[in-house]
Design a protein around this motif. Sequence first.
Motif, PDB file in Angstrom:
ATOM      1  N   PRO A   9       0.832  -1.208   0.000  1.00 51.96           N
ATOM      2  CA  PRO A   9       0.000   0.000   0.000  1.00 51.96           C
ATOM      3  C   PRO A   9       0.870   1.262   0.000  1.00 51.96           C
ATOM      4  N   VAL A  10       0.590   2.179  -0.914  1.00 45.86           N
ATOM      5  CA  VAL A  10       1.354   3.425  -1.001  1.00 45.86           C
ATOM      6  C   VAL A  10       0.404   4.585  -1.270  1.00 45.86           C
ATOM      7  N   PRO A  11       0.785   5.824  -0.884  1.00 45.60           N
ATOM      8  CA  PRO A  11      -0.021   6.986  -1.278  1.00 45.60           C
ATOM      9  C   PRO A  11      -0.114   7.063  -2.796  1.00 45.60           C
ATOM     10  N   ARG A  12      -1.191   7.637  -3.282  1.00 42.03           N
ATOM     11  CA  ARG A  12      -1.451   7.656  -4.720  1.00 42.03           C
ATOM     12  C   ARG A  12      -0.287   8.247  -5.528  1.00 42.03           C
ATOM     13  N   ARG A  13       0.358   9.304  -4.989  1.00 41.85           N
ATOM     14  CA  ARG A  13       1.428   9.959  -5.733  1.00 41.85           C
ATOM     15  C   ARG A  13       2.668   9.071  -5.874  1.00 41.85           C
ATOM     16  N   GLN A  14       2.768   8.010  -5.046  1.00 39.91           N
ATOM     17  CA  GLN A  14       3.910   7.108  -5.133  1.00 39.91           C
ATOM     18  C   GLN A  14       3.595   5.830  -5.908  1.00 39.91           C
ATOM     19  N   ALA A  15       2.368   5.722  -6.405  1.00 39.62           N
ATOM     20  CA  ALA A  15       1.928   4.461  -6.996  1.00 39.62           C
ATOM     21  C   ALA A  15       2.722   4.090  -8.238  1.00 39.62           C
ATOM     22  N   GLN A  16       2.907   5.057  -9.169  1.00 38.90           N
ATOM     23  CA  GLN A  16       3.576   4.729 -10.425  1.00 38.90           C
ATOM     24  C   GLN A  16       5.013   4.286 -10.189  1.00 38.90           C
ATOM     25  N   GLY A  17       5.727   5.014  -9.325  1.00 40.79           N
ATOM     26  CA  GLY A  17       7.114   4.645  -9.048  1.00 40.79           C
ATOM     27  C   GLY A  17       7.228   3.294  -8.371  1.00 40.79           C
ATOM     28  N   THR A  18       6.328   3.004  -7.424  1.00 40.35           N
ATOM     29  CA  THR A  18       6.364   1.720  -6.721  1.00 40.35           C
ATOM     30  C   THR A  18       6.018   0.578  -7.674  1.00 40.35           C
ATOM     31  N   LEU A  19       5.048   0.817  -8.551  1.00 36.76           N
ATOM     32  CA  LEU A  19       4.683  -0.201  -9.533  1.00 36.76           C
ATOM     33  C   LEU A  19       5.871  -0.516 -10.444  1.00 36.76           C
ATOM     34  N   GLN A  20       6.574   0.528 -10.891  1.00 35.89           N
ATOM     35  CA  GLN A  20       7.720   0.315 -11.766  1.00 35.89           C
ATOM     36  C   GLN A  20       8.862  -0.378 -11.034  1.00 35.89           C
ATOM     37  N   LEU A  21       9.032  -0.054  -9.749  1.00 33.47           N
ATOM     38  CA  LEU A  21      10.067  -0.733  -8.960  1.00 33.47           C
ATOM     39  C   LEU A  21       9.755  -2.220  -8.844  1.00 33.47           C
ATOM     40  N   ALA A  22       8.495  -2.557  -8.559  1.00 33.48           N
ATOM     41  CA  ALA A  22       8.098  -3.963  -8.474  1.00 33.48           C
ATOM     42  C   ALA A  22       8.311  -4.673  -9.810  1.00 33.48           C
ATOM     43  N   LEU A  23       8.024  -3.959 -10.893  1.00 38.92           N
ATOM     44  CA  LEU A  23       8.218  -4.534 -12.227  1.00 38.92           C
ATOM     45  C   LEU A  23       9.696  -4.779 -12.490  1.00 38.92           C
ATOM     46  N   GLU A  24      10.543  -3.785 -12.144  1.00 41.10           N
ATOM     47  CA  GLU A  24      11.983  -3.902 -12.376  1.00 41.10           C
ATOM     48  C   GLU A  24      12.588  -5.062 -11.584  1.00 41.10           C
ATOM     49  N   LEU A  25      12.099  -5.270 -10.355  1.00 37.83           N
ATOM     50  CA  LEU A  25      12.625  -6.334  -9.500  1.00 37.83           C
ATOM     51  C   LEU A  25      12.003  -7.692  -9.808  1.00 37.83           C
ATOM     52  N   GLY A  26      11.059  -7.729 -10.746  1.00 34.22           N
ATOM     53  CA  GLY A  26      10.404  -8.993 -11.096  1.00 34.22           C
ATOM     54  C   GLY A  26       9.417  -9.461 -10.055  1.00 34.22           C
ATOM     55  N   LEU A  27       8.876  -8.551  -9.242  1.00 35.03           N
ATOM     56  CA  LEU A  27       7.989  -8.922  -8.134  1.00 35.03           C
ATOM     57  C   LEU A  27       6.544  -8.500  -8.366  1.00 35.03           C
ATOM     58  N   LEU A  28       6.254  -7.861  -9.489  1.00 28.41           N
ATOM     59  CA  LEU A  28       4.879  -7.433  -9.755  1.00 28.41           C
ATOM     60  C   LEU A  28       4.027  -8.646 -10.131  1.00 28.41           C
ATOM     61  N   ASP A  29       2.857  -8.769  -9.482  1.00 29.84           N
ATOM     62  CA  ASP A  29       1.922  -9.837  -9.817  1.00 29.84           C
ATOM     63  C   ASP A  29       1.053  -9.359 -10.969  1.00 29.84           C
ATOM     64  N   ARG A  30       1.372  -9.824 -12.175  1.00 31.18           N
ATOM     65  CA  ARG A  30       0.681  -9.353 -13.380  1.00 31.18           C
ATOM     66  C   ARG A  30      -0.740  -9.889 -13.498  1.00 31.18           C
ATOM     67  N   ARG A  31      -1.111 -10.823 -12.642  1.00 32.67           N
ATOM     68  CA  ARG A  31      -2.475 -11.368 -12.708  1.00 32.67           C
ATOM     69  C   ARG A  31      -3.498 -10.403 -12.120  1.00 32.67           C
ATOM     70  N   ARG A  32      -3.019  -9.526 -11.200  1.00 32.69           N
ATOM     71  CA  ARG A  32      -3.945  -8.677 -10.447  1.00 32.69           C
ATOM     72  C   ARG A  32      -3.812  -7.207 -10.823  1.00 32.69           C
ATOM     73  N   LYS A  33      -4.894  -6.470 -10.645  1.00 33.51           N
ATOM     74  CA  LYS A  33      -4.918  -5.037 -10.891  1.00 33.51           C
ATOM     75  C   LYS A  33      -4.475  -4.287  -9.634  1.00 33.51           C
ATOM     76  N   THR A  34      -3.996  -3.047  -9.819  1.00 36.43           N
ATOM     77  CA  THR A  34      -3.825  -2.170  -8.668  1.00 36.43           C
ATOM     78  C   THR A  34      -5.215  -1.785  -8.173  1.00 36.43           C
ATOM     79  N   VAL A  35      -5.344  -1.636  -6.853  1.00 34.69           N
ATOM     80  CA  VAL A  35      -6.641  -1.335  -6.240  1.00 34.69           C
ATOM     81  C   VAL A  35      -6.529  -0.023  -5.479  1.00 34.69           C
ATOM     82  N   SER A  36      -7.428   0.935  -5.749  1.00 33.24           N
ATOM     83  CA  SER A  36      -7.438   2.226  -5.058  1.00 33.24           C
ATOM     84  C   SER A  36      -8.383   2.168  -3.875  1.00 33.24           C
TER      85      SER A  36
END
Length: 337
Positions: A9-36
């Motif tokens: 969970p991150v504040p909205r303004r940090q969402a894009q950067g955190t998502l990209q960090l998870a993607l770069e580290l290979g830890l993003l779960d591509r099956r699920r959507k981000t939830v606001s």
Amino acid sequence: MSREHLAVPVPRRQAQGTLQLALELGLLDRRRKTVSKGGWVEIPVTSPLPGREVVLQEDPEFYETSPDLAALFGDEISAEERRLLPQGWSILGNVIAVKIDPRIDHLKGRIGDALLEIYPRCRSVLLDRGVAGPFREPERELIAGDLRTETVHREDGVVFKLDPMRVMFSPGNMRERMRMGRLGSGETVVDMFAGIGYFTLPMAVHSRPKRIFAIEINPVAYGYLVENLQLNGVDGIVVPLHGDCAALTPEGVADRVVMGYVGTTDRYLDAGIAALRTGGVLHYHQTVPEKLYPRKLEEDLAEAAERAGRSAQIERVDRVKKYSPGMLHAVIDARVD
């Protein structure tokens, strides 16, 4: 904790950067959507993200299965061509940049069209052939979509306006940009190779230094730097300087110096060290053969400190990213007395 439906969970303004960090580290779960949820966004991950709080999602939202690049081609290409299709690409605002194996260059237009089908919010696809010249200008070709390639890229609460056809932006440096956003509070900083504000902007937005002198020689990048300072509301903190940092770097004023260029950065070490007050911190970026990491960086720094009659104590050495076969982009942090 079960790892079935983990999220950060991150504040909205940090969402894009955190998502990209998870993607770069290979830890993003591509099956699920981000939830606001209110002013927060839950980034779905397969394992905990280093240094971030993790929760178990109560109501995960899943994507419908979407076709990958190879699936969009069906049986129209050979098995060898299918094997050579790109496995990754970067998205800057609404522009996609992709590297394509020269052996399937004849497919570049169709690859571009396929990527726009996968990412309908994007409007242009650029073939990325790297960077060249002293200004590190990108060598890119529009292969699909709109001729207008200027875009706005948002990352970790920072706005970067740029034209990826004209100036570089490396998604692989994202962790380092985010790290700079945690440094420099109340300090005087010199950013010797500022570009469009790669390191200046995260630091100014999040850490609020007393002053940042941001130096950039490329006139196109400098224009975007000035505009980005205004877009992020930090033009009162940052002093942009247009020209060669070898001539414009001030002496004896800085608590921190950022040298975020690679290739010939060692030629500017004398100026970087001269800018530092006693006890200031230098962030020296450079490309280095993997077999010489980190010794070559340490030697560069020790020799430059000795020339200045000063001493440098190494505090941190890190690999920023893989630069090319056998070569690393690395950074060394040192306190200079």
